[in-house]
Design an enzyme around this catalytic site. Structure first.
Site, short mmCIF file in Angstrom:
data_model
loop_
_atom_site.label_atom_id
_atom_site.label_comp_id
_atom_site.label_asym_id
_atom_site.label_seq_id
_atom_site.Cartn_x
_atom_site.Cartn_y
_atom_site.Cartn_z
N ARG A 33 -33.02 15.09 4.51
CA ARG A 33 -32.99 13.82 3.77
C ARG A 33 -34.29 13.56 3.03
O ARG A 33 -34.29 13.05 1.92
CB ARG A 33 -32.72 12.66 4.74
CG ARG A 33 -31.31 12.59 5.27
CD ARG A 33 -31.16 11.45 6.25
NE ARG A 33 -29.77 11.24 6.64
CZ ARG A 33 -29.37 10.32 7.50
NH1 ARG A 33 -30.25 9.54 8.08
NH2 ARG A 33 -28.10 10.19 7.80
N ASP A 58 -34.26 6.41 5.79
CA ASP A 58 -34.31 7.65 5.04
C ASP A 58 -32.97 8.06 4.43
O ASP A 58 -32.87 9.11 3.79
CB ASP A 58 -34.88 8.79 5.90
CG ASP A 58 -33.99 9.13 7.08
OD1 ASP A 58 -32.96 8.46 7.27
OD2 ASP A 58 -34.34 10.07 7.83
N ASP A 59 -31.94 7.23 4.60
CA ASP A 59 -30.67 7.49 3.94
C ASP A 59 -30.47 6.55 2.74
O ASP A 59 -29.36 6.35 2.27
CB ASP A 59 -29.48 7.37 4.90
CG ASP A 59 -29.44 6.05 5.65
OD1 ASP A 59 -30.24 5.15 5.30
OD2 ASP A 59 -28.61 5.91 6.56
N ASP A 101 -33.49 -3.77 13.67
CA ASP A 101 -33.26 -4.58 12.48
C ASP A 101 -32.74 -5.97 12.86
O ASP A 101 -33.09 -6.98 12.23
CB ASP A 101 -32.34 -3.89 11.48
CG ASP A 101 -31.01 -3.47 12.09
OD1 ASP A 101 -30.86 -3.51 13.31
OD2 ASP A 101 -30.11 -3.05 11.31
N HIS A 157 -24.39 1.65 4.37
CA HIS A 157 -23.18 2.40 4.71
C HIS A 157 -22.12 1.52 5.36
O HIS A 157 -21.04 2.00 5.68
CB HIS A 157 -23.53 3.57 5.64
CG HIS A 157 -24.18 3.16 6.91
ND1 HIS A 157 -25.56 3.07 7.04
CD2 HIS A 157 -23.67 2.77 8.10
CE1 HIS A 157 -25.86 2.67 8.25
NE2 HIS A 157 -24.73 2.47 8.93
#
Length: 243
Positions: free
Chosen positions: A1, A74-75, A157, A181
């Site tokens: 990634r 990192d996505d 989070d 996502h």
């Protein structure tokens, strides 16, 4: 990634972007001009490990003296110029928390009291102004945030949102320019991507570029599984690998 990131959007904000990970990587550290930070939190995905990493990011931000703490996973593909346009709409000297919800809200018990809270989903990213970040300190340092997570039974989070919206009473400022996502990324209009701030991806949920109205370069899915290269070329067609 990380290769997809360092070849695309990282180069638009090299001085401001730091990468937090759980190991040493000399090559990546050179590639990022020394902006790799080993958190020494361990490679696990449990609350203790992820909270430790979040707390390390938080402490590094406070030490930086910067006006805004904007964090992404990192996505995420991030468009730094668009991010700058977004945060410039707000007064950084005020308490500001910018992000996107994954669900309307949560309830949790903390120190014997019930709290309702909302949080910016980590998979889409969020931004926090400096005065607000300082107010979070009792619950958000490297060790403190893990303690908060454990006592309130929540992920990292969620803990940020809990501290901000429940304990400090500052509501989240919502934006549709961040994408995680948790939404169907394939239905997003690819012609709007240059205007977005962040776009997430996973193997089974990624943006669809078939309906582009421009002649932007689109890479083969095997070469560009995250679609980061193709999205970057759409937003910044003068990039060398896009020509």
């Amino acid at each position: 990634r990380i290769v997809h990131i360092t070849k695309t959007w990282f180069n638009l904000a090299r001085k401001q972007t730091y990468i937090f990970t759980d190991g040493d990587d000399d090559e990546l550290n050179r590639t990022t001009d020394g902006h790799l930070i080993n958190t020494h939190c361990g490679a696990g995905n449990g609350r203790e490990h992820l909270g430790c990493k979040m707390g390390t990011e938080y402490e590094a931000y406070l030490a930086s003296g910067k006006k805004w703490w904007c964090r992404f996973d990192d996505d995420n593909y991030v468009n730094p110029p668009r991010l700058l346009e977004l945060i410039k709409r707000f007064n950084w000297t005020k308490d500001v928390y910018i992000g996107k919800l994954s669900v309307p809200g949560f309830s949790t018990s903390y120190h014997g009291k019930q709290y309702n809270y909302r949080f910016a989903h980590g998979g889409a990213g969020c931004c926090i102004s400096r005065p607000l970040a300082w107010k979070m300190k009792p619950w958000c340092g490297r060790e403190a945030i893990v303690k908060t997570q454990m006592e309130a039974s929540m992920n990292d989070d969620c803990a940020l949102g809990f501290i901000i919206t429940a304990l400090l009473g500052v509501d989240i400022t919502l934006t549709d320019l961040f994408h995680s996502h948790h939404e169907n990324l394939a239905v997003l209009d690819p012609n709007t991507f240059p205007k977005q701030v962040s776009l997430c991806w996973s193997n089974d949920n990624k943006v669809d570029l078939k309906n582009l109205k421009t002649k932007s370069k689109v890479f083969d899915i095997k070469e560009d599984p995250s679609r980061f290269y193709s999205v970057h070329c759409l937003a910044y067609p003068k990039t060398d690998f896009c020509k």
